[in-house]
Design a protein around this motif. Structure first.
Motif, PDB file in Angstrom:
ATOM      1  N   GLN A 105      41.819 -14.973 -17.212  1.00  0.00           N
ATOM      2  CA  GLN A 105      42.663 -14.795 -15.989  1.00  0.00           C
ATOM      3  C   GLN A 105      41.758 -14.987 -14.459  1.00  0.00           C
ATOM      4  O   GLN A 105      40.582 -14.502 -14.291  1.00  0.00           O
ATOM      5  CB  GLN A 105      43.119 -13.252 -16.046  1.00  0.00           C
ATOM      6  CG  GLN A 105      43.805 -12.780 -14.761  1.00  0.00           C
ATOM      7  CD  GLN A 105      44.587 -11.557 -14.828  1.00  0.00           C
ATOM      8  OE1 GLN A 105      44.174 -10.733 -15.795  1.00  0.00           O
ATOM      9  NE2 GLN A 105      45.201 -10.872 -13.805  1.00  0.00           N
ATOM     10  N   GLU A 106      42.399 -15.540 -13.532  1.00  0.00           N
ATOM     11  CA  GLU A 106      41.726 -15.975 -12.403  1.00  0.00           C
ATOM     12  C   GLU A 106      41.564 -14.701 -11.567  1.00  0.00           C
ATOM     13  O   GLU A 106      42.603 -14.096 -11.441  1.00  0.00           O
ATOM     14  CB  GLU A 106      42.355 -16.979 -11.674  1.00  0.00           C
ATOM     15  CG  GLU A 106      42.626 -18.322 -12.321  1.00  0.00           C
ATOM     16  CD  GLU A 106      43.779 -18.457 -13.155  1.00  0.00           C
ATOM     17  OE1 GLU A 106      44.535 -17.298 -13.297  1.00  0.00           O
ATOM     18  OE2 GLU A 106      44.202 -19.433 -13.691  1.00  0.00           O
ATOM     19  N   GLN A 107      40.309 -14.506 -11.061  1.00  0.00           N
ATOM     20  CA  GLN A 107      40.092 -13.077 -10.349  1.00  0.00           C
ATOM     21  C   GLN A 107      39.245 -13.465  -9.256  1.00  0.00           C
ATOM     22  O   GLN A 107      38.165 -13.983  -9.481  1.00  0.00           O
ATOM     23  CB  GLN A 107      39.705 -11.973 -11.193  1.00  0.00           C
ATOM     24  CG  GLN A 107      40.078 -10.945 -10.650  1.00  0.00           C
ATOM     25  CD  GLN A 107      39.676  -9.619 -11.801  1.00  0.00           C
ATOM     26  OE1 GLN A 107      39.080 -10.135 -12.862  1.00  0.00           O
ATOM     27  NE2 GLN A 107      40.039  -8.528 -11.450  1.00  0.00           N
ATOM     28  N   ALA A 131      33.933 -14.679  -7.889  1.00  0.00           N
ATOM     29  CA  ALA A 131      35.032 -15.397  -8.679  1.00  0.00           C
ATOM     30  C   ALA A 131      34.920 -15.554 -10.166  1.00  0.00           C
ATOM     31  O   ALA A 131      33.940 -15.643 -10.616  1.00  0.00           O
ATOM     32  CB  ALA A 131      35.127 -16.755  -7.984  1.00  0.00           C
ATOM     33  N   SER A 132      36.030 -15.245 -10.960  1.00  0.00           N
ATOM     34  CA  SER A 132      35.895 -15.422 -12.312  1.00  0.00           C
ATOM     35  C   SER A 132      37.344 -16.134 -12.760  1.00  0.00           C
ATOM     36  O   SER A 132      38.276 -16.103 -12.154  1.00  0.00           O
ATOM     37  CB  SER A 132      35.798 -14.193 -12.980  1.00  0.00           C
ATOM     38  OG  SER A 132      36.640 -13.203 -12.756  1.00  0.00           O
ATOM     39  N   GLY A 133      37.295 -16.950 -13.834  1.00  0.00           N
ATOM     40  CA  GLY A 133      38.477 -17.402 -14.391  1.00  0.00           C
ATOM     41  C   GLY A 133      38.833 -18.553 -13.729  1.00  0.00           C
ATOM     42  O   GLY A 133      40.092 -18.990 -13.944  1.00  0.00           O
ATOM     43  N   LEU A 134      38.295 -19.211 -12.563  1.00  0.00           N
ATOM     44  CA  LEU A 134      38.638 -20.314 -11.940  1.00  0.00           C
ATOM     45  C   LEU A 134      37.578 -21.148 -11.829  1.00  0.00           C
ATOM     46  O   LEU A 134      36.253 -20.921 -11.876  1.00  0.00           O
ATOM     47  CB  LEU A 134      39.259 -19.899 -10.723  1.00  0.00           C
ATOM     48  CG  LEU A 134      38.643 -19.095  -9.803  1.00  0.00           C
ATOM     49  CD1 LEU A 134      37.548 -20.188  -8.572  1.00  0.00           C
ATOM     50  CD2 LEU A 134      39.469 -18.433  -8.876  1.00  0.00           C
ATOM     51  N   TYR A 137      37.023 -25.151  -5.267  1.00  0.00           N
ATOM     52  CA  TYR A 137      37.718 -24.406  -4.302  1.00  0.00           C
ATOM     53  C   TYR A 137      37.149 -24.347  -3.207  1.00  0.00           C
ATOM     54  O   TYR A 137      35.638 -23.897  -3.352  1.00  0.00           O
ATOM     55  CB  TYR A 137      38.097 -23.166  -4.820  1.00  0.00           C
ATOM     56  CG  TYR A 137      39.452 -23.124  -5.675  1.00  0.00           C
ATOM     57  CD1 TYR A 137      39.065 -23.175  -6.977  1.00  0.00           C
ATOM     58  CD2 TYR A 137      40.570 -23.158  -5.131  1.00  0.00           C
ATOM     59  CE1 TYR A 137      40.212 -23.186  -8.133  1.00  0.00           C
ATOM     60  CE2 TYR A 137      41.762 -23.282  -6.204  1.00  0.00           C
ATOM     61  CZ  TYR A 137      41.569 -23.326  -7.369  1.00  0.00           C
ATOM     62  OH  TYR A 137      42.576 -23.545  -8.610  1.00  0.00           O
ATOM     63  N   ASN A 172      28.869 -18.160  -8.809  1.00  0.00           N
ATOM     64  CA  ASN A 172      30.375 -18.044  -8.619  1.00  0.00           C
ATOM     65  C   ASN A 172      30.433 -16.915  -7.524  1.00  0.00           C
ATOM     66  O   ASN A 172      31.429 -16.198  -7.466  1.00  0.00           O
ATOM     67  CB  ASN A 172      31.251 -17.682  -9.684  1.00  0.00           C
ATOM     68  CG  ASN A 172      31.394 -19.048 -10.447  1.00  0.00           C
ATOM     69  OD1 ASN A 172      30.766 -20.010 -10.198  1.00  0.00           O
ATOM     70  ND2 ASN A 172      32.306 -19.061 -11.449  1.00  0.00           N
ATOM     71  N   TYR A 193      44.371 -18.177  -4.277  1.00  0.00           N
ATOM     72  CA  TYR A 193      43.906 -16.960  -4.678  1.00  0.00           C
ATOM     73  C   TYR A 193      43.403 -15.784  -3.810  1.00  0.00           C
ATOM     74  O   TYR A 193      42.874 -16.489  -2.670  1.00  0.00           O
ATOM     75  CB  TYR A 193      42.742 -17.208  -5.799  1.00  0.00           C
ATOM     76  CG  TYR A 193      43.165 -18.071  -7.084  1.00  0.00           C
ATOM     77  CD1 TYR A 193      42.552 -19.446  -7.237  1.00  0.00           C
ATOM     78  CD2 TYR A 193      44.086 -17.432  -8.157  1.00  0.00           C
ATOM     79  CE1 TYR A 193      43.047 -20.140  -8.062  1.00  0.00           C
ATOM     80  CE2 TYR A 193      44.155 -18.081  -8.923  1.00  0.00           C
ATOM     81  CZ  TYR A 193      43.928 -19.709  -9.168  1.00  0.00           C
ATOM     82  OH  TYR A 193      44.344 -20.396 -10.376  1.00  0.00           O
TER      83      TYR A 193
END
Length: 124
Positions: free
Chosen positions: A1-3, A24-27, A32, A77, A113
């Protein structure tokens, strides 16, 4: 899950410095551009700073130029906002955001996001 998860906010005095960070996690972080926005009570959310995917290009709102610095750490990240010479007018909830370009961040366009925000309060 992007977060996106912000941290580092707090209560400081006028003239102090503070660094807020965004994890940032999940992306795919390198894809970006990243940005910071803030929103004070009763006011609309405003652009503060943005950094390109490579980190080579940065942009700032006029109100923070020369006082704030945005940076990113691709290995971890993370994106940081170093805030110096803080003023009571900087008091706000600070949000991290991700988009495909700094143009999109600067124009509030197609931001993919958002984080939940971290509170920064500057006392006089």
């Amino acid at each position: 899950q992007e977060q996106l998860v912000e941290s580092g906010g707090g209560l400081v005095q006028t003239g102090d410095s503070l660094r807020v960070s965004c994890a940032a996690s999940g992306l795919s972080f390198s894809v970006y551009a990243m940005g910071w926005f803030h929103q004070a009570p009763g006011r609309e959310r405003e652009f503060v700073a943005a950094i390109s995917q490579s980190g080579a290009n940065t942009y700032y709102a006029d109100s923070v130029k020369g006082r704030f610095t945005i940076s990113r750490d691709g290995a971890k990240n993370l994106v940081h906002l170093e805030m110096n010479s803080l003023k009571p007018g900087d008091t706000a909830l600070y949000y991290c955001a991700a988009a495909r370009s700094t143009v999109q961040l600067r124009n509030f366009w197609a931001i993919e996001y958002w984080g939940q925000g971290t509170q920064v309060t500057v006392s006089s």
